[in-house]
Design an enzyme around this catalytic site. Structure first.
Site, PDB file in Angstrom:
ATOM      1  N   TYR A 102      -0.984  -2.990   9.356  1.00  0.00           N
ATOM      2  CA  TYR A 102      -1.679  -3.916   8.451  1.00  0.00           C
ATOM      3  C   TYR A 102      -2.249  -5.099   9.227  1.00  0.00           C
ATOM      4  O   TYR A 102      -3.431  -5.446   9.071  1.00  0.00           O
ATOM      5  CB  TYR A 102      -0.700  -4.400   7.380  1.00  0.00           C
ATOM      6  CG  TYR A 102      -1.309  -5.330   6.354  1.00  0.00           C
ATOM      7  CD1 TYR A 102      -2.062  -4.827   5.299  1.00  0.00           C
ATOM      8  CD2 TYR A 102      -1.128  -6.712   6.429  1.00  0.00           C
ATOM      9  CE1 TYR A 102      -2.628  -5.675   4.354  1.00  0.00           C
ATOM     10  CE2 TYR A 102      -1.689  -7.559   5.485  1.00  0.00           C
ATOM     11  CZ  TYR A 102      -2.435  -7.042   4.451  1.00  0.00           C
ATOM     12  OH  TYR A 102      -2.987  -7.883   3.523  1.00  0.00           O
ATOM     13  N   SER A 159      -6.682 -11.403   5.985  1.00  0.00           N
ATOM     14  CA  SER A 159      -5.344 -11.901   5.633  1.00  0.00           C
ATOM     15  C   SER A 159      -4.913 -12.928   6.659  1.00  0.00           C
ATOM     16  O   SER A 159      -5.345 -12.891   7.819  1.00  0.00           O
ATOM     17  CB  SER A 159      -4.343 -10.740   5.610  1.00  0.00           C
ATOM     18  OG  SER A 159      -3.011 -11.211   5.531  1.00  0.00           O
TER      19      SER A 159
END
Length: 259
Positions: free
Chosen positions: A153, A140
């Site tokens: 995350y 990401s």
């Protein structure tokens, strides 16, 4: 651009969003795909989406060693070799160092990071038998820079970059290339969950997704077809000299200074 994956086999994790679209994209270009997911409803929807394509959907907990090993044992019963591995399964958790619970931390590490290790660990014998191959981890943009409140995350996504580099160095001797991609906001069920989680002041999900899009210099959120195109390239012979790299596909998000 289309690539010919005829005769190639691929293992992909994630039966929605980026994982599902990547699996379908590879299958449309000739690959035989083994797709893994934990959610029975999403798995059934993936089967319907695949239609007559050469995609078999398997019930797998990608964070569990035994479940992942059983998946690759099932693949090995069908084919002696594996050419492509795409790790796209992930969960989104929110919280700071103060508010992130140990349970959320452990679950994020297990699903987002440990899964990449487990699939590569158990699938490696099949890729090594093929004599070459390509692994793509879906990271990401938040592995590079992140918003507030995404401690667990962001940690997992940054760790995927380090895992990619380490694997690329080790796996090169067996002809296996390892890269990662770092998407910005891509229209997936996970992004829709984030939109619902972060919406405030009466904002709808669609209004929040539009706001995500405006944060990107390109002015919109991305499409799963765009991530699938990049994944296919990295798995193709056209990327034969490419390994150990991360590829941003973030609409310019990381290029903008937010001041």
């Amino acid at each position: 651009m289309a690539y010919d994956f005829t005769g190639k086999t691929a293992a992909v994790t994630g039966t929605s969003g980026i994982g599902l679209d990547a699996a379908l994209h590879l299958a449309r270009q000739g690959a035989r795909v083994f797709l893994a997911g934990i959610d029975a409803d999403l798995n059934e929807a993936a089967r319907k989406a695949a239609g007559d394509l050469a995609v078999s959907v398997h019930q797998v907990d990608v964070s569990d060693d035994g479940s992942v090993k059983a998946w690759f044992d099932a693949i090995a019963a069908v084919t002696p070799t594996l050419d492509i591995l795409v790790n796209a399964a992930a969960i989104q958790t929110y919280g700071t160092i103060e508010t992130t619970t140990p349970a959320d931390w452990d679950r994020s590490i297990a699903v987002n990071l440990r899964s990449c290790y487990l699939t590569a660990h158990h699938g490696y014998r099949l890729m090594k038998a093929a004599g070459s191959g390509a692994i793509v981890h879906v990271s990401s943009v938040q592995g590079h820079a992140n918003q507030d409140g995404v401690l667990a995350y962001a940690t997992t996504k940054g760790a995927i970059h380090a895992l990619t580099r380490a694997m690329a160095v080790d796996c090169a001797r067996d002809g296996i290339r390892v890269n990662s991609i770092s998407p910005g906001s891509i229209r997936t069920p996970l992004l829709e969950f984030s939109a619902r989680s972060l919406a405030s002041d009466g904002q709808s999900e669609e209004e929040m997704i539009a706001a995500f899009g405006r944060a990107h210099p390109i002015g919109r959120v991305g499409k799963v077809s765009e991530t699938s195109a990049l994944i296919a390239y990295l798995c193709s012979d056209a990327a034969g000299f490419t390994t150990g790299a991360d590829f941003l596909i973030d609409g310019g998000l990381s290029a903008r200074i937010g001041v």
